[in-house]
Write a protein that holds these residues in place. Structure first.
Motif, short mmCIF file in Angstrom:
data_model
loop_
_atom_site.label_atom_id
_atom_site.label_comp_id
_atom_site.label_asym_id
_atom_site.label_seq_id
_atom_site.Cartn_x
_atom_site.Cartn_y
_atom_site.Cartn_z
N ILE A 300 -9.72 0.93 4.70
CA ILE A 300 -8.47 1.53 4.51
C ILE A 300 -7.34 0.56 4.74
O ILE A 300 -7.19 -0.40 5.50
N GLY A 302 -3.92 1.36 4.46
CA GLY A 302 -2.76 1.82 5.12
C GLY A 302 -1.59 1.71 4.24
O GLY A 302 -1.59 1.44 2.91
N PHE A 303 -0.57 1.24 4.99
CA PHE A 303 1.01 1.10 4.12
C PHE A 303 1.08 -0.13 3.54
O PHE A 303 1.95 -0.30 2.63
N ASP A 306 1.54 0.31 -0.42
CA ASP A 306 2.69 0.70 -0.99
C ASP A 306 3.07 -0.41 -1.98
O ASP A 306 3.37 -1.49 -1.66
N LYS A 334 -8.88 1.98 0.10
CA LYS A 334 -8.42 3.33 -0.18
C LYS A 334 -6.97 3.50 0.24
O LYS A 334 -6.55 2.79 1.22
N THR A 335 -6.18 4.25 -0.26
CA THR A 335 -4.79 4.24 -0.32
C THR A 335 -4.46 5.80 0.27
O THR A 335 -5.05 6.68 -0.27
N PRO A 336 -3.26 5.84 0.96
CA PRO A 336 -2.73 7.15 1.44
C PRO A 336 -2.44 7.92 0.16
O PRO A 336 -1.91 7.37 -0.85
N ARG A 337 -2.85 9.10 0.42
CA ARG A 337 -2.61 10.33 -0.74
C ARG A 337 -3.20 9.90 -2.18
O ARG A 337 -2.57 10.25 -3.11
#
Length: 365
Positions: A300, A302-303, A306, A334-337
């Protein structure tokens, strides 16, 4: 004449101080401070009326209630929310917004964001988009100018940033390459990824601290990197400005305690600052060391994923860019959304380029 009178009054006040009781002194002091404060405000109003160029924050300009301007120029406009931008814009006949919506967006309180998402069903993009980005997308081309030359970075770093974030439209043709050479033997290139994938997962694992993360192993690696840079600088009579940046505030504390950046016994030739990526937007240093921090079995990111935050992190270095982190995890992260993983593009660029290198972290411990 006014300044002379003020000087006389002050001398009279000093004379009275020597002859008067403490109670009267306090009263006189209060009265005189109030008079001087009013005079300063009057003088400030006179000065401001005569000034042609005035600098202020977006909200600070509201202090000048009766003053309007022919031109209002808002710098870092992509980081301002719409209400913040409207304050100075309301005071100008013509407006120039300067910014980069490919970098970090306006800062909005997380609780406000979550309330808007959950209760008002407002899309995250609507909350994050700045007035600058909205206008850039909506205005006709003759209202927009894109600057296509950069002067900060060595061309090798500039080309990396241009390729990943600006569709190769930003040129480094006017950069003075000699001024951007770092002159350090330990690093043959201007871009290096120091991989922590060469050690056990337990050793390189991140640690969760509240809502933030830290990585003690990466902090030790960075201290080792700085030690080699210091040794090179000392041998070659060089001095360097170094920025150590991370997306996570908890890691900043670990880096501060591990590196001790103000210790001039350790870092005689280095001027080291440690900040979050967000705090470093707009800044630049000879050398930037970007600490990735994230290293976990679930991959993961996380931000840190971005692309705007990554853009800021990679575009602060004038001479040498060093990334420290688990490259295997970053590549597969893995990235958010399910947003695109920009680290994958970055690592593929580094692997395919002759001006970049990958090094193992064990070399610096």
């Amino acid at each position: 004449m006014g300044m002379a009178l003020i000087a006389v009054f002050r001398w009279e006040f000093i004379f009275l101080v020597q002859e008067t009781s403490p109670f009267i002194l306090q009263k006189l002091n209060k009265e005189w401070n109030e008079k001087l404060r009013r005079k300063q405000q009057d003088l400030m109003s006179i000065f401001i009326d005569e000034i042609n160029v005035l600098g202020a924050t977006c909200l600070g300009v509201a202090r000048f209630k009766d003053r309007n301007f022919d031109w209002v120029i808002i710098d870092e406009a992509a980081r301002s929310t719409a209400p913040e931008s409207f304050v100075p814009m309301s005071k100008g006949k013509k407006i120039i917004l300067v910014g980069d919506h490919q970098q970090l967006p306006p800062i909005i309180d997380r609780e406000v964001q979550e309330k808007a998402w959950n209760e008002q069903h407002i899309e995250k993009r609507i909350l994050e988009i700045s007035l600058f980005e909205y206008l850039y997308e909506k205005l006709p081309d003759n209202n927009k100018i894109t600057l296509t030359n950069q002067y900060r970075m060595h061309p090798n770093i500039g080309d990396l940033v241009s390729t990943l974030f600006y569709e190769s439209r930003v040129s480094s043709q006017f950069v003075h390459v000699k001024e951007k050479k770092h002159g350090l033997r330990e690093f043959n290139h201007n871009i290096s990824w120091i991989s922590t994938s060469d050690v056990s997962k337990e050793k390189s694992q991140e640690k969760r601290i509240g809502k933030s993360f830290s990585n003690a192993y990466e902090a030790k690696v960075i201290k080792g990197v700085l030690a080699k840079i210091q040794k090179n600088c000392e041998s070659n009579n060089l001095s360097k400005e170094v920025g150590v940046i991370s997306a996570y505030r908890s890691q900043i504390g670990i880096l501060e305690s591990t590196i001790a950046p103000k210790n001039k016994e350790l870092w005689k030739n280095l001027d080291i600052v440690i900040h979050t990526v967000d705090a470093f937007q707009g800044g630049e240093k000879d050398i930037i060391i970007y600490d990735l921090v994230r290293s976990n079995s679930k991959k993961i990111l996380g931000f840190t994923s971005d692309y705007r935050r990554l853009n800021v992190a990679l575009s602060r270095a004038r001479q040498l860019l060093i990334i420290v982190g688990n490259d295997n995890m970053a590549y597969e992260g893995k990235t958010p959304r399910n947003i695109p993983n920009q680290f994958k593009d970055l690592i593929e660029y580094i692997d395919s380029s002759k001006v970049c290198s990958r090094l193992e972290s064990g070399k610096f411990i």
